[in-house]
Design an enzyme around this catalytic site. Structure first.
Site, PDB file in Angstrom:
ATOM      1  N   SER A 172       0.798  -1.232   0.000  1.00 24.45           N
ATOM      2  CA  SER A 172       0.000   0.000   0.000  1.00 24.45           C
ATOM      3  C   SER A 172       0.830   1.281   0.000  1.00 24.45           C
ATOM      4  O   SER A 172       0.275   2.343  -0.274  1.00 24.45           O
ATOM      5  CB  SER A 172      -0.895   0.029   1.233  1.00 24.45           C
ATOM      6  OG  SER A 172      -2.201  -0.265   0.896  1.00 24.45           O
ATOM      7  N   LYS A 228       0.663   3.501  -2.924  1.00 23.18           N
ATOM      8  CA  LYS A 228      -0.488   4.389  -3.128  1.00 23.18           C
ATOM      9  C   LYS A 228      -0.085   5.857  -2.946  1.00 23.18           C
ATOM     10  O   LYS A 228      -0.566   6.734  -3.661  1.00 23.18           O
ATOM     11  CB  LYS A 228      -1.609   4.051  -2.142  1.00 23.18           C
ATOM     12  CG  LYS A 228      -2.233   2.659  -2.336  1.00 23.18           C
ATOM     13  CD  LYS A 228      -3.226   2.339  -1.219  1.00 23.18           C
ATOM     14  CE  LYS A 228      -4.119   1.136  -1.482  1.00 23.18           C
ATOM     15  NZ  LYS A 228      -3.572  -0.157  -1.125  1.00 23.18           N
ATOM     16  N   TYR A 286      -2.644  -2.044 -10.635  1.00 21.82           N
ATOM     17  CA  TYR A 286      -2.621  -1.795  -9.191  1.00 21.82           C
ATOM     18  C   TYR A 286      -1.835  -2.890  -8.460  1.00 21.82           C
ATOM     19  O   TYR A 286      -1.028  -2.616  -7.567  1.00 21.82           O
ATOM     20  CB  TYR A 286      -4.064  -1.701  -8.672  1.00 21.82           C
ATOM     21  CG  TYR A 286      -4.174  -1.807  -7.176  1.00 21.82           C
ATOM     22  CD1 TYR A 286      -3.943  -0.698  -6.356  1.00 21.82           C
ATOM     23  CD2 TYR A 286      -4.463  -3.032  -6.560  1.00 21.82           C
ATOM     24  CE1 TYR A 286      -4.012  -0.809  -4.985  1.00 21.82           C
ATOM     25  CE2 TYR A 286      -4.528  -3.139  -5.183  1.00 21.82           C
ATOM     26  CZ  TYR A 286      -4.306  -2.029  -4.407  1.00 21.82           C
ATOM     27  OH  TYR A 286      -4.359  -2.142  -3.040  1.00 21.82           O
ATOM     28  N   TYR A 291      -4.224   3.429   7.790  1.00 21.05           N
ATOM     29  CA  TYR A 291      -5.484   2.686   7.871  1.00 21.05           C
ATOM     30  C   TYR A 291      -6.415   3.327   8.901  1.00 21.05           C
ATOM     31  O   TYR A 291      -6.417   4.562   9.035  1.00 21.05           O
ATOM     32  CB  TYR A 291      -5.213   1.207   8.182  1.00 21.05           C
ATOM     33  CG  TYR A 291      -4.264   0.544   7.204  1.00 21.05           C
ATOM     34  CD1 TYR A 291      -4.619   0.372   5.863  1.00 21.05           C
ATOM     35  CD2 TYR A 291      -3.019   0.093   7.600  1.00 21.05           C
ATOM     36  CE1 TYR A 291      -3.764  -0.242   4.958  1.00 21.05           C
ATOM     37  CE2 TYR A 291      -2.152  -0.535   6.697  1.00 21.05           C
ATOM     38  CZ  TYR A 291      -2.534  -0.690   5.388  1.00 21.05           C
ATOM     39  OH  TYR A 291      -1.685  -1.291   4.499  1.00 21.05           O
ATOM     40  N   VAL A 293       1.003  -3.817   3.936  1.00 21.92           N
ATOM     41  CA  VAL A 293       0.808  -5.083   4.632  1.00 21.92           C
ATOM     42  C   VAL A 293       2.004  -6.028   4.573  1.00 21.92           C
ATOM     43  O   VAL A 293       2.016  -7.037   5.271  1.00 21.92           O
ATOM     44  CB  VAL A 293      -0.438  -5.855   4.159  1.00 21.92           C
ATOM     45  CG1 VAL A 293      -1.703  -5.171   4.587  1.00 21.92           C
ATOM     46  CG2 VAL A 293      -0.392  -6.111   2.683  1.00 21.92           C
TER      47      VAL A 293
HETATM   48  N1  GLU Z   1      -1.944  -5.323  -2.434  1.00 21.52           N
HETATM   49  C1  GLU Z   1      -2.629  -5.238  -1.192  1.00 21.52           C
HETATM   50  C2  GLU Z   1      -4.132  -5.321  -1.394  1.00 21.52           C
HETATM   51  O1  GLU Z   1      -4.683  -4.696  -2.237  1.00 21.52           O
HETATM   52  C3  GLU Z   1      -2.232  -3.960  -0.490  1.00 21.52           C
HETATM   53  C4  GLU Z   1      -2.802  -3.889   0.862  1.00 21.52           C
HETATM   54  C5  GLU Z   1      -2.090  -2.949   1.796  1.00 21.52           C
HETATM   55  O2  GLU Z   1      -0.851  -2.907   1.829  1.00 21.52           O
HETATM   56  O3  GLU Z   1      -2.806  -2.251   2.517  1.00 21.52           O
HETATM   57  O4  GLU Z   1      -4.792  -6.066  -0.716  1.00 21.52           O
END
Ligand code: GLU
Length: 346
Positions: free
Chosen positions: A91, A94, A217, A269, A287
């Site tokens: 994530s 992002k 993504y 989060y 994650v």
């Molecule tokens: N590739 C993971 C997903 O989309 C990223 C989740 C994360 O790091 O929050 O579930």
């Protein structure tokens, strides 16, 4: 006084007044070095948390791996532990894809299509989309992030992926590679992300093939980094958009400011508020166990430790960042009384 406009956005009426900048400096090199070493020693034996396994390949991570790097805006690096252990960025991508899209489309262009508020719901929430009439509220969780990825310039998904890989590589100051194992593992198990992308398409929020958006993504999440890369990427956001190692401008200073404010509100989060309260820095976690925290004008902290808390944030990474925020004086909201200036500035 700010008044909401008819579309619900704030009208602050500040016009084109020039944005002044006021930050501060890190302590001297020796102090940073010793605080980074102390953070590593303090938390290296902490065992709390569990390694993510909802993407099967992530479960293979070494739970003992623990790396910290502080990158200063002058290009100095302070590594400790397994600072060069690699892991998938997940994530954390992002944040940097959001910055690239803001650079390409401008503040308002992105702002109109993806919100900047925390949903207060899990990173892969479908309810958050439904509650907001299909308008993705938060570019740091999956719905908003996929809507953001879909806005990356490019005539094909392959071109968009190349834009993302080269853009994130410019933030890191080196060519980042895809972890094919993590990518394939997630593509076999990401039914929920496919559902989110299809829902966004049904609301007219993405206009290209939703499965291609999910593919790009998932690739961006599977880029391999180490704690040093995260620190340099964060330090680029701390340095007005110029990479402190390559001296290359990656994005504008205004894009850094916009990206960091989104991270402050949404980067950790559902614990983003608590994080800001305790640590006082914009940050983003993933994650696989990475966290990047950014001190504007000063530098950034990259950490890696794969044991996570229930919100998906690395336990040792949070603790080490909290320790360094305090000892290096990074909390953006901390001040001393004017009459006490010259005394301890933490
Ligand atoms: N590739 C993971 C997903 O989309 C990223 C989740 C994360 O790091 O929050 O579930």
């Amino acid at each position: 006084m700010s008044t909401p406009t008819s579309d619900g956005k704030m009208d602050l009426d500040v016009g084109n007044v020039e944005q002044a900048v006021s930050t501060g400096a890190l302590p001297g090199w020796d102090d940073v070095e010793s605080h980074v070493g102390a953070a590593y020693e303090r938390y290296r034996s902490h065992q709390a948390g569990v390694v993510a396994d909802y993407i099967p390949a992530l479960a293979e991570a070494d739970p003992e791996a623990f790396g910290i790097t502080v990158a200063e805006v002058n290009g100095e690096l302070h590594p400790a532990g397994t600072a060069s252990a690699v892991f998938s960025i997940q994530s954390i991508a992002k944040a940097f894809v959001y910055a690239l899209v803001c650079e390409a489309l401008g503040h308002d262009g992105v702002r109109d299509r993806v919100g900047v508020n925390n949903t207060g719901l899990a990173f892969n929430s479908v309810i958050a989309i439904e509650l907001n009439d299909g308008h993705p509220m938060n570019p740091m969780v999956n719905a908003g992030a996929m809507a953001t990825t879909a806005m990356i310039p490019g005539a094909t998904a392959a071109e968009q992926w190349e834009q993302i890989r080269s853009g994130l590589s410019r933030f890191a100051g080196r060519q980042l590679e895809l972890d094919g194992g993590v990518y394939r593992s997630e593509m076999l198990t990401n039914q929920r992300n496919r559902a989110i992308a299809a829902l966004l398409e049904s609301y007219g929020r993405i206009h290209i093939d939703p499965l291609e958006v999910v593919d790009v993504y998932t690739r961006q999440c599977s880029l391999l980094v180490d704690s040093r890369d995260l620190a340099v990427m964060g330090a680029t956001l701390a340095d007005g958009g110029v990479n402190p190692l390559t001296q290359q401008r990656v994005v504008s200073a205004g894009v850094c400011r916009d990206t960091l404010s989104v991270l402050a509100a949404t980067g950790m989060y559902e614990r983003s508020g608590e994080w800001l309260f305790e640590i006082g820095l914009p940050a983003k976690s993933g994650v696989a166990g990475g966290i990047v925290a950014v001190a504007p004008g000063k530098g950034a902290i990259g950490t890696y430790s794969p044991r996570l808390d229930s919100a998906g944030n690395s336990v040792r990474g949070q603790r080490a960042t909290a320790y360094l925020s305090r000892t290096l004086g990074l909390n953006l909201f901390a001040s001393n009384a004017y009459s006490e200036q010259g005394s301890d500035q933490q």
